[in-house]
Design an enzyme around this catalytic site. Sequence first.
Site, PDB file in Angstrom:
ATOM      1  N   TYR A 180      -1.441 -42.570   9.485  1.00  0.00           N
ATOM      2  CA  TYR A 180      -2.295 -43.760   9.621  1.00  0.00           C
ATOM      3  C   TYR A 180      -1.517 -45.008   9.253  1.00  0.00           C
ATOM      4  O   TYR A 180      -0.763 -45.020   8.273  1.00  0.00           O
ATOM      5  CB  TYR A 180      -3.505 -43.674   8.679  1.00  0.00           C
ATOM      6  CG  TYR A 180      -4.581 -42.740   9.141  1.00  0.00           C
ATOM      7  CD1 TYR A 180      -5.414 -43.072  10.198  1.00  0.00           C
ATOM      8  CD2 TYR A 180      -4.777 -41.526   8.502  1.00  0.00           C
ATOM      9  CE1 TYR A 180      -6.426 -42.219  10.614  1.00  0.00           C
ATOM     10  CE2 TYR A 180      -5.792 -40.659   8.910  1.00  0.00           C
ATOM     11  CZ  TYR A 180      -6.603 -41.024   9.963  1.00  0.00           C
ATOM     12  OH  TYR A 180      -7.594 -40.180  10.360  1.00  0.00           O
ATOM     13  N   GLU A 209      -3.830 -44.609  14.413  1.00  0.00           N
ATOM     14  CA  GLU A 209      -3.408 -43.264  14.009  1.00  0.00           C
ATOM     15  C   GLU A 209      -2.577 -42.658  15.143  1.00  0.00           C
ATOM     16  O   GLU A 209      -2.910 -42.839  16.319  1.00  0.00           O
ATOM     17  CB  GLU A 209      -4.660 -42.392  13.785  1.00  0.00           C
ATOM     18  CG  GLU A 209      -4.361 -40.935  13.454  1.00  0.00           C
ATOM     19  CD  GLU A 209      -5.611 -40.047  13.407  1.00  0.00           C
ATOM     20  OE1 GLU A 209      -6.625 -40.399  14.062  1.00  0.00           O
ATOM     21  OE2 GLU A 209      -5.569 -39.013  12.732  1.00  0.00           O
ATOM     22  N   HIS A 259     -12.429 -34.053  18.918  1.00  0.00           N
ATOM     23  CA  HIS A 259     -13.309 -35.228  18.872  1.00  0.00           C
ATOM     24  C   HIS A 259     -12.808 -36.294  19.842  1.00  0.00           C
ATOM     25  O   HIS A 259     -11.616 -36.513  20.000  1.00  0.00           O
ATOM     26  CB  HIS A 259     -13.453 -35.800  17.464  1.00  0.00           C
ATOM     27  CG  HIS A 259     -12.176 -36.277  16.815  1.00  0.00           C
ATOM     28  ND1 HIS A 259     -10.924 -35.870  17.206  1.00  0.00           N
ATOM     29  CD2 HIS A 259     -11.972 -37.142  15.777  1.00  0.00           C
ATOM     30  CE1 HIS A 259     -10.013 -36.460  16.434  1.00  0.00           C
ATOM     31  NE2 HIS A 259     -10.612 -37.232  15.583  1.00  0.00           N
ATOM     32  N   HIS A 310     -10.684 -46.619  12.901  1.00  0.00           N
ATOM     33  CA  HIS A 310      -9.366 -46.517  13.551  1.00  0.00           C
ATOM     34  C   HIS A 310      -9.457 -46.071  15.003  1.00  0.00           C
ATOM     35  O   HIS A 310     -10.467 -45.518  15.441  1.00  0.00           O
ATOM     36  CB  HIS A 310      -8.441 -45.586  12.778  1.00  0.00           C
ATOM     37  CG  HIS A 310      -8.796 -44.123  12.848  1.00  0.00           C
ATOM     38  ND1 HIS A 310      -9.564 -43.490  11.899  1.00  0.00           N
ATOM     39  CD2 HIS A 310      -8.481 -43.161  13.748  1.00  0.00           C
ATOM     40  CE1 HIS A 310      -9.692 -42.212  12.207  1.00  0.00           C
ATOM     41  NE2 HIS A 310      -9.055 -41.972  13.337  1.00  0.00           N
ATOM     42  N   HIS A 314      -9.065 -41.068  20.576  1.00  0.00           N
ATOM     43  CA  HIS A 314     -10.409 -41.126  19.983  1.00  0.00           C
ATOM     44  C   HIS A 314     -10.564 -42.370  19.125  1.00  0.00           C
ATOM     45  O   HIS A 314      -9.585 -43.067  18.840  1.00  0.00           O
ATOM     46  CB  HIS A 314     -10.665 -39.881  19.126  1.00  0.00           C
ATOM     47  CG  HIS A 314      -9.758 -39.780  17.927  1.00  0.00           C
ATOM     48  ND1 HIS A 314      -8.541 -39.148  17.970  1.00  0.00           N
ATOM     49  CD2 HIS A 314      -9.875 -40.263  16.660  1.00  0.00           C
ATOM     50  CE1 HIS A 314      -7.957 -39.238  16.779  1.00  0.00           C
ATOM     51  NE2 HIS A 314      -8.742 -39.905  15.961  1.00  0.00           N
ATOM     52  N   HIS A 328      -5.167 -32.939   8.846  1.00  0.00           N
ATOM     53  CA  HIS A 328      -6.597 -33.021   8.595  1.00  0.00           C
ATOM     54  C   HIS A 328      -7.159 -31.607   8.468  1.00  0.00           C
ATOM     55  O   HIS A 328      -6.735 -30.706   9.205  1.00  0.00           O
ATOM     56  CB  HIS A 328      -7.326 -33.636   9.787  1.00  0.00           C
ATOM     57  CG  HIS A 328      -7.107 -35.098   9.982  1.00  0.00           C
ATOM     58  ND1 HIS A 328      -7.333 -36.034   9.010  1.00  0.00           N
ATOM     59  CD2 HIS A 328      -6.717 -35.800  11.079  1.00  0.00           C
ATOM     60  CE1 HIS A 328      -7.090 -37.241   9.496  1.00  0.00           C
ATOM     61  NE2 HIS A 328      -6.707 -37.132  10.746  1.00  0.00           N
TER      62      HIS A 328
HETATM   63 FE   LIG Z   1      -8.536 -39.975  13.873  1.00  0.00          FE
END
Ligand SMILES: [Fe+2]
Length: 304
Positions: free
Chosen positions: A252, A262, A197, A211, A150, A243
């Site tokens: 990260y 990431e 996502h 990112h 993503h 997260h």
């Molecule tokens: Fe991410």
Amino acid sequence: MNSILRIGRIELRVMDLELSAEYYRNVIGLEEMARDNERVYLKAWDEYDHHSIILKKADAPGMDHMAFKVKGPYELEVLERKVEQFGCKTWRISHGSRIAEGEAIRFEIPTGHEVELYSDIEFVGTGTGFTNPDPWPDNLRGIAPHRLDHALLTGNDIETVTRFFTEVLGFRQTEKIITVDGEQMLGSFLAITNTAHDLAFVKGPDNKFHHAGFHVDNWYEVLKAADILSKNKINIEVTPTRHGITRGQTVYFFDPSGNRNEAFASGYITYADFPTITWTEDQIGTGIFYHRRELVESFSKALT
Ligand SMILES: [Fe+2]
């Protein structure tokens, strides 16, 4: 149903092409597939198409464009018309403009980023093949993610860009961040597949790159990614954590030009009938970093 299959590629601007290629090959662990004078093309070991990351020599870092793969030329034309109807001008990138790629349509989205849709790219397959495959190939290097997963981008008008991706391109909003009074959207997490996502936006300056996320299997692989980063003296911004948003596990870090990367694992899957999860601005720290419950200063400031 959806004409868009998935995220296809990200073209990143890098300042030192050779140094960057070495980092994406040896630290991230992508495979270099081709190169010309200004670009290097790479893919992850579990990806079938010719490339998913393009490094382009430039004076400043950032994202040149990102692209989504569409079912076929007919669907591409239908989407081209819908994008134009929304008010975004489109233009064609001709076959052979970049190595292994067919024609693409390109347009500027409401946050100023350039996005492409395409259906044609050279199929190269993976080291394990697709008949009686082994679970992974020999000779993996570095973090060796399965795939590009993503991107997170920043922009001023999160409402409009969300409307563009949902109404025009068929994405679903899996999660959003809103002000406590509910008046304004500050973050938007969008999926075209059933992952948490495929693309996300947070409020910030237009046309900036936050990112690119690469998919690894699990929490241990996130830890191991951090080991590999430290072994290679790479600048780690956020050590392994979870997260709240997406429930993914994460580390990260930055490429040699300052583009954030990431390694991302887990996260839930979504179905079309799931409601959008809402986070309020006062809980944004918990949403982004579930354990420390506050943002790291550089996380909202370091953009390329
Ligand atoms: Fe991410």
